[in-house]
Motif scaffolding. Sequence first.
Motif, mmCIF file in Angstrom:
data_model
loop_
_atom_site.group_PDB
_atom_site.id
_atom_site.type_symbol
_atom_site.label_atom_id
_atom_site.label_comp_id
_atom_site.label_asym_id
_atom_site.label_seq_id
_atom_site.Cartn_x
_atom_site.Cartn_y
_atom_site.Cartn_z
ATOM 1 N N ARG A 79 -13.446 -69.206 5.499
ATOM 2 C CA ARG A 79 -11.901 -69.411 5.339
ATOM 3 C C ARG A 79 -11.056 -69.107 6.356
ATOM 4 O O ARG A 79 -10.504 -70.490 6.943
ATOM 5 C CB ARG A 79 -11.671 -69.873 4.026
ATOM 6 N N LEU A 110 -11.558 -71.191 9.301
ATOM 7 C CA LEU A 110 -11.792 -72.525 9.410
ATOM 8 C C LEU A 110 -9.799 -72.819 9.767
ATOM 9 O O LEU A 110 -9.662 -73.727 10.503
ATOM 10 C CB LEU A 110 -11.892 -73.313 8.099
ATOM 11 N N THR A 117 -11.681 -76.995 1.469
ATOM 12 C CA THR A 117 -11.942 -75.077 1.605
ATOM 13 C C THR A 117 -11.384 -74.499 0.484
ATOM 14 O O THR A 117 -12.022 -73.292 0.945
ATOM 15 C CB THR A 117 -10.374 -74.495 2.611
ATOM 16 N N VAL A 161 -15.907 -76.261 -2.480
ATOM 17 C CA VAL A 161 -15.468 -76.088 -0.860
ATOM 18 C C VAL A 161 -16.753 -76.753 0.065
ATOM 19 O O VAL A 161 -17.436 -76.231 0.259
ATOM 20 C CB VAL A 161 -15.397 -74.316 -0.726
#
Length: 351
Positions: A103, A106, A137, A151
């Motif tokens: 995460r 990202l 996310t 997610v």
Amino acid sequence: MSEPRKPFFKMRYLLIFIAIFLLNFIQLPYYYSQPGIAQELEDVISVEGTNGIEEGGFMLTTIELAKATPMYYAWSFFSSYRHIIPEEQVRGADETDSDYHERQSLLMSNSQEMAKIAAYEHADADVTYEYHGVLITTLMEGMPAVEKLEVGDLVTAINGEPVHTAEDLLDLLSGYAEDDQVELLIVRDGETIEVELGFSEFPEEYNVEDGRVGLGILSPITDRDVTYSPNVTIDETEIGGPSAGLMYSLEIYNQLVPEDITHGYLIAGTGTINDEGIVGPIGGASQKVVAADKAGAVYFFAPNVGGGQGETNYEEAKAAAEDIGTEMQVIPVESLEDALLFLEELSDQES
């Protein structure tokens, strides 16, 4: 002549070993953070045909974050720039270490994209877009979305209205009451699915004003293909999260325009950015001031927007700068434009 007390000595060393192990390796339900580094960006970012005349430099700033041990927990009490953070404020209850790092990666990738767009738009350089939807996310525990969304889901429409950007998604989900319902069109594993969701009040730990409701979608990311001319690349880095967005934008902009906007100064800072150049709040502003000061920065850009506990990141950073006695100036900004206007007023640093 007395016998050697070997068992006693062995037991003592064993107890010392156990104590060291407990202090250094037992993980507590907290994270420990402290000032990280200030990293110059000229060697990280490359725009084709760059002006190549940067005399100063733009620096992103970081904090170091690790799972807290008893030793770290105790160590945090010896400095106001070492923080202990409850685990639930860093990652979700069901989020693994791998999920968390993915995460963060990202969010950093998305931050870099928005930084590029903001810089290219402000420099009147060529940038084109192809939108696909908005990626999920993070989902908030205890909220409706966690029951039906996953997610990685790609939201493409809400109540029949197309969703191109994260801002679209947030706008289309605003203004609802707790008894309302919305229909989301999502793509999951290549399959298009319709999902109906209700709203609920946010959990208390998210510090949202009373009465406000939502689905429980946190940090959505615009999924799109973007083409830049001239081309720009940002080297891979182990730094995660979105807080370097402003500084990425400034470095990219400086390579796009003919003049050197650093004027010979080392300039650090922090702050998220969206593709319109609006700067957002971050965590750890005071710790990043310490990192920037150690790296020799002359100026530090801080978001003049909320950073928690009712104060802005700028106020937090300013207080830290005064506390450590640095000569570095903390500059409040709310947008990329604010930072550029400040830089325009600088005179060239004397050699």
